[in-house]
Design an enzyme around this catalytic site. Sequence first.
Site, PDB file in Angstrom:
ATOM      1  N   SER A  60      15.123 -27.310  49.788  1.00 34.87           N
ATOM      2  CA  SER A  60      14.286 -26.487  48.912  1.00 34.87           C
ATOM      3  C   SER A  60      12.869 -26.241  49.404  1.00 34.87           C
ATOM      4  CB  SER A  60      14.234 -27.100  47.506  1.00 34.87           C
ATOM      5  OG  SER A  60      15.467 -26.933  46.851  1.00 34.87           O
TER       6      SER A  60
ATOM      7  N   LYS B  31       3.809 -26.418  43.307  1.00 42.19           N
ATOM      8  CA  LYS B  31       5.069 -26.157  42.622  1.00 42.19           C
ATOM      9  C   LYS B  31       4.995 -26.765  41.218  1.00 42.19           C
ATOM     10  CE  LYS B  31      10.073 -26.870  43.431  1.00 42.19           C
ATOM     11  NZ  LYS B  31      11.055 -27.432  44.398  1.00 42.19           N
TER      12      LYS B  31
ATOM     13  N   SER C 226      14.524 -24.164  46.179  1.00 39.07           N
ATOM     14  CA  SER C 226      13.936 -23.943  44.869  1.00 39.07           C
ATOM     15  C   SER C 226      12.423 -23.702  44.896  1.00 39.07           C
ATOM     16  CB  SER C 226      14.213 -25.158  43.970  1.00 39.07           C
ATOM     17  OG  SER C 226      13.606 -26.331  44.499  1.00 39.07           O
TER      18      SER C 226
END
Length: 491
Positions: free
Chosen positions: A183, A84, A159
């Site tokens: 997330s 990420k 997310s």
Amino acid sequence: MSAPSTELTSLSLADASALLAGRGASSRELVAAALDRIAATDGRIGAFLRTTPERARAAAEAADARAAKGARRSPLDGVPIALKDIFLTKGVETTCASRILEGFVPPYDATVVERLEQAGAVVVGKLNMDEFAMGSSNENSAFKPCHNPYDLARTPGGSSGGSAAAVAARQVYGTLGTDTGGSIRLPAAFCGAVGVKPTYGRVSRYGVIAFASSLDQVGPLGRTVRDAALLLQAIAGHDPRDLTSSTRPVDDYLAGLESGARGLRIGVPREWLAGGLAPGVERAVREALARYERLGATLVDVSLPHSRYGIAAYYLIAPAEASSNLARYDGVRFGLRAGEARGLKEMYSETRERGFGAEPKRRIMLGTYALSAGYYDAYYLRAQKVRTLVRRDFDEAFRACDVVAGPVAPTVAFRLGEKTADPLQMYLADVFTITANLAALPGLSVPCGVERESGMPVGLQLVGRPFDEATLLRAARALEREAGPLPAPEV
């Protein structure tokens, strides 16, 4: 003779590791297959913000050299993974999917990046996400939306949407994400992956761009429970550079993985199944609970009465911490700067106006208001008291059970654009996941079926006692073994 790249990318992380160990394939071949797969599919998915092919090929060469000497560092040695874009990565642009950090190249690696590379994992790129990890659909990325590999018209969740989509699309064998209010678990559920949010303090946050420091936690996403366990084993443990990092010894997450569900007491919070679930989600969750009973587990009725206040408490605490953390983005030290501004105050204002998207601005304003004089006690302090009550609810539940189980989200992955006009509806996607963050507990999402009407994956959430990730993984593996794998998406 080497296996075709499509066969290589269809392997789980554990199977790819075994292939490398048996010299059935090289790391160079796995990396080439992953990069080819990304090139062939990511134009439709949007999971990657950038790839690092030269860095990956160099790491693969080194991994193959170690393998030739019989000196593999770990089961991750030579296996392609991705990160990420919230993890500082030395020499690689790291933006947190925000314009305000566009062009920022960190001078050092986050601890989890160091640990993965020490284990020999090969990083092939940085993944899409909601800006500063603020969102539940990955539509808040400043650069491009991410699409669900099972249905390109739907969200992968957020997310860590890119992290889940990359795993589901067979682009890499595993990824890292962060979980502040769901997330990791929400994208894992929406994309049919396994995602683990460890106990707060189990994994170092050093070098992780902060959203809400008392809630953020780093965790893995994989195609299987074993894959997630292998990744977690590599990154867990004390880090003296993170003052919130626990010194508690790390369990062997693989030792009891195949122990089954017999004898486990699984708590089912009555509030989580009291209504508001899409029928297909409720059906899949109840079928998963019935499977546990058939496997020898005992279902226990428990109550989490203060969970109904979780969303309200979270959206005071998280924005308040975001207001503090995001104050450092002022155009002075790194990232975007409005160079034509007439003075310091104007430069601050114009930089933040251009650099931050709508959702970070919304949360900064909410948090600043909640912390302001005259409102601190009425909002932020009261939310912290609710947080204590949420943790006490879980403590009481764990007197009667070993694991709490229920839905990850009220629905399967929703359509892109469906909730962007209504922030409150978007926030409610995390209604079942937020409480584990407020209570600093480990949580996990494991696929438990598909919604019959849409064919989209459904995730079962498991929440455990502090630092008892091993029991969560054991319980998840028992269900995974019984239910079988989901069909791969056709992308």
